[in-house]
Design a protein around this motif. Structure first.
Motif, PDB file in Angstrom:
ATOM      1  N   LYS A   1       9.506  -7.974  -4.631  1.00  0.00           N
ATOM      2  CA  LYS A   1       9.675  -7.307  -3.342  1.00  0.00           C
ATOM      3  C   LYS A   1      10.756  -6.252  -3.495  1.00  0.00           C
ATOM      4  N   ALA A   2      10.650  -5.190  -2.722  1.00  0.00           N
ATOM      5  CA  ALA A   2      11.673  -4.150  -2.723  1.00  0.00           C
ATOM      6  C   ALA A   2      12.201  -3.979  -1.310  1.00  0.00           C
ATOM      7  N   THR A   3      13.508  -3.923  -1.182  1.00  0.00           N
ATOM      8  CA  THR A   3      14.131  -3.737   0.132  1.00  0.00           C
ATOM      9  C   THR A   3      14.917  -2.436   0.180  1.00  0.00           C
ATOM     10  N   THR A   4      14.757  -1.605  -0.851  1.00  0.00           N
ATOM     11  CA  THR A   4      15.495  -0.348  -0.946  1.00  0.00           C
ATOM     12  C   THR A   4      14.530   0.823  -0.948  1.00  0.00           C
ATOM     13  N   GLY A   5      15.070   2.020  -1.058  1.00  0.00           N
ATOM     14  CA  GLY A   5      14.238   3.174  -1.317  1.00  0.00           C
ATOM     15  C   GLY A   5      13.584   2.992  -2.677  1.00  0.00           C
ATOM     16  N   VAL A   6      12.567   3.790  -2.969  1.00  0.00           N
ATOM     17  CA  VAL A   6      11.815   3.602  -4.206  1.00  0.00           C
ATOM     18  C   VAL A   6      11.659   4.907  -4.977  1.00  0.00           C
ATOM     19  N   THR A   7      11.385   4.751  -6.254  1.00  0.00           N
ATOM     20  CA  THR A   7      11.082   5.876  -7.127  1.00  0.00           C
ATOM     21  C   THR A   7       9.839   5.533  -7.918  1.00  0.00           C
ATOM     22  N   SER A   8       8.895   6.442  -7.966  1.00  0.00           N
ATOM     23  CA  SER A   8       7.704   6.220  -8.795  1.00  0.00           C
ATOM     24  C   SER A   8       7.738   7.206  -9.953  1.00  0.00           C
ATOM     25  N   ILE A   9       7.384   6.696 -11.120  1.00  0.00           N
ATOM     26  CA  ILE A   9       7.393   7.521 -12.331  1.00  0.00           C
ATOM     27  C   ILE A   9       6.053   7.374 -13.027  1.00  0.00           C
TER      28      ILE A   9
ATOM     29  N   ALA B   1       1.281   0.230 -11.850  1.00  0.00           N
ATOM     30  CA  ALA B   1      -0.092   0.649 -11.576  1.00  0.00           C
ATOM     31  C   ALA B   1      -0.632   1.415 -12.774  1.00  0.00           C
ATOM     32  N   GLU B   2      -1.922   1.388 -12.889  1.00  0.00           N
ATOM     33  CA  GLU B   2      -2.600   2.234 -13.861  1.00  0.00           C
ATOM     34  C   GLU B   2      -3.734   2.905 -13.100  1.00  0.00           C
ATOM     35  N   ILE B   3      -3.658   4.227 -13.043  1.00  0.00           N
ATOM     36  CA  ILE B   3      -4.640   4.990 -12.280  1.00  0.00           C
ATOM     37  C   ILE B   3      -5.559   5.713 -13.255  1.00  0.00           C
ATOM     38  N   THR B   4      -6.848   5.529 -13.060  1.00  0.00           N
ATOM     39  CA  THR B   4      -7.838   6.169 -13.924  1.00  0.00           C
ATOM     40  C   THR B   4      -8.233   7.501 -13.304  1.00  0.00           C
ATOM     41  N   MET B   5      -8.003   8.562 -14.067  1.00  0.00           N
ATOM     42  CA  MET B   5      -8.362   9.913 -13.627  1.00  0.00           C
ATOM     43  C   MET B   5      -9.576  10.386 -14.423  1.00  0.00           C
ATOM     44  N   ARG B   6     -10.589  10.829 -13.728  1.00  0.00           N
ATOM     45  CA  ARG B   6     -11.767  11.405 -14.366  1.00  0.00           C
ATOM     46  C   ARG B   6     -11.492  12.895 -14.536  1.00  0.00           C
ATOM     47  N   VAL B   7     -11.473  13.362 -15.766  1.00  0.00           N
ATOM     48  CA  VAL B   7     -11.156  14.757 -16.071  1.00  0.00           C
ATOM     49  C   VAL B   7     -12.393  15.400 -16.688  1.00  0.00           C
TER      50      VAL B   7
ATOM     51  N   ILE C   1     -10.040  13.844 -10.775  1.00  0.00           N
ATOM     52  CA  ILE C   1     -10.096  13.065  -9.546  1.00  0.00           C
ATOM     53  C   ILE C   1      -9.793  11.611  -9.904  1.00  0.00           C
ATOM     54  N   PRO C   2      -8.995  10.923  -9.062  1.00  0.00           N
ATOM     55  CA  PRO C   2      -8.774   9.497  -9.335  1.00  0.00           C
ATOM     56  C   PRO C   2     -10.046   8.714  -9.046  1.00  0.00           C
ATOM     57  N   VAL C   3     -10.394   7.801  -9.956  1.00  0.00           N
ATOM     58  CA  VAL C   3     -11.609   6.996  -9.773  1.00  0.00           C
ATOM     59  C   VAL C   3     -11.312   5.499  -9.778  1.00  0.00           C
ATOM     60  N   GLY C   4     -10.074   5.124 -10.008  1.00  0.00           N
ATOM     61  CA  GLY C   4      -9.741   3.704 -10.003  1.00  0.00           C
ATOM     62  C   GLY C   4      -8.250   3.480 -10.095  1.00  0.00           C
ATOM     63  N   MET C   5      -7.831   2.307  -9.623  1.00  0.00           N
ATOM     64  CA  MET C   5      -6.420   1.951  -9.699  1.00  0.00           C
ATOM     65  C   MET C   5      -6.317   0.439  -9.870  1.00  0.00           C
TER      66      MET C   5
ATOM     67  N   ILE D   1       0.825  -1.206   0.000  1.00  0.00           N
ATOM     68  CA  ILE D   1       0.000   0.000   0.000  1.00  0.00           C
ATOM     69  C   ILE D   1       0.866   1.265   0.000  1.00  0.00           C
ATOM     70  N   ALA D   2       2.045   1.207   0.610  1.00  0.00           N
ATOM     71  CA  ALA D   2       2.975   2.338   0.499  1.00  0.00           C
ATOM     72  C   ALA D   2       3.378   2.525  -0.960  1.00  0.00           C
ATOM     73  N   SER D   3       3.518   1.428  -1.694  1.00  0.00           N
ATOM     74  CA  SER D   3       3.821   1.502  -3.128  1.00  0.00           C
ATOM     75  C   SER D   3       2.671   2.156  -3.884  1.00  0.00           C
ATOM     76  N   CYS D   4       1.436   1.824  -3.502  1.00  0.00           N
ATOM     77  CA  CYS D   4       0.268   2.457  -4.120  1.00  0.00           C
ATOM     78  C   CYS D   4       0.241   3.953  -3.819  1.00  0.00           C
ATOM     79  N   ASN D   5       0.610   4.325  -2.608  1.00  0.00           N
ATOM     80  CA  ASN D   5       0.688   5.730  -2.224  1.00  0.00           C
ATOM     81  C   ASN D   5       1.698   6.460  -3.115  1.00  0.00           C
ATOM     82  N   MET D   6       2.848   5.823  -3.346  1.00  0.00           N
ATOM     83  CA  MET D   6       3.863   6.418  -4.229  1.00  0.00           C
ATOM     84  C   MET D   6       3.335   6.551  -5.656  1.00  0.00           C
ATOM     85  N   ALA D   7       2.616   5.546  -6.122  1.00  0.00           N
ATOM     86  CA  ALA D   7       2.041   5.614  -7.470  1.00  0.00           C
ATOM     87  C   ALA D   7       1.027   6.750  -7.557  1.00  0.00           C
TER      88      ALA D   7
END
Length: 186
Positions: free
Chosen positions: A133-141, A174-180, A122-126, A97-103
């Motif tokens: 697994k990740a044991t290091t710091g992370v980067t989201s793009i 992840a793929e996040i659906t944004m309603r625009v 507004i995000p409407v889906g993910m 879930i921390a990964s989802c937060n980063m996404a």
């Protein structure tokens, strides 16, 4: 949110380019208030840090991952965060879930920089796929290959996000659906 799912309807790229209002060309002239603030803060010492703190003040849950926004422009956002005790699961790896937060922070900031000031989102889906697994710091793009044209009709913008470990390995997609939609007249 669907954990561990595979894309069974075709590639995300194919879905993005075949949908109404699909991205057409990369135009870096889009600017909303948040993107304008980002650009101004790039000229001052610790501008990225100040901007990230302001984002976390506005959306406090993002603070839980201790993000740092490094790059922001229409169609692109890169955010990093350390792997610290507060984001680890029982296995000692970066929590799903921390990964989802980063996404979500990368996708949200990229969308904010991309959508014109005449529109809201507004995000409407993910949809999330946990690959490793990740044991290091992370980067989201969060990245769009091309920017859509925003018109009068509401649209759904699919924002792909990769979350990588420090070796550059994607451990969450992840793929996040944004309603625009256009803002209502005052």
């Amino acid at each position: 949110m669907t954990a561990g799912t595979a894309d069974t309807t075709g590639t995300a790229e194919a879905q993005r380019t075949s949908m109404p209002g699909a991205p057409r060309s990369l135009d870096t002239t889009a600017s909303g208030a948040i993107f304008t603030i980002w650009q101004k803060l790039q000229k001052v010492p610790f501008g990225n840090w100040l901007f990230t703190r302001a984002v976390c003040f506005k959306a406090p849950y993002f603070r839980t991952v201790h993000p740092q926004i490094h790059e922001l422009r229409p169609g692109y956002c890169r955010v990093s965060a350390p792997n610290r005790r507060g984001v680890r699961n029982h296995l000692g790896t970066y929590h799903a879930i921390a990964s989802c937060n980063m996404a979500e922070i990368a996708a949200g900031m990229m969308t904010e920089a991309t959508v014109p000031a005449t529109h809201r989102w507004i995000p409407v889906g993910m949809t999330v796929e946990y690959k490793a697994k990740a044991t290091t710091g992370v980067t989201s793009i969060a990245r769009l290959d091309a920017l859509p044209e925003f018109g009068d009709d509401p649209m759904e913008l699919l924002v792909p996000v990769d979350v990588l470990d420090t070796d550059g390995q994607v451990f969450v997609s992840a793929e996040i659906t944004m309603r625009v939609s256009r803002k209502k007249a005052a």
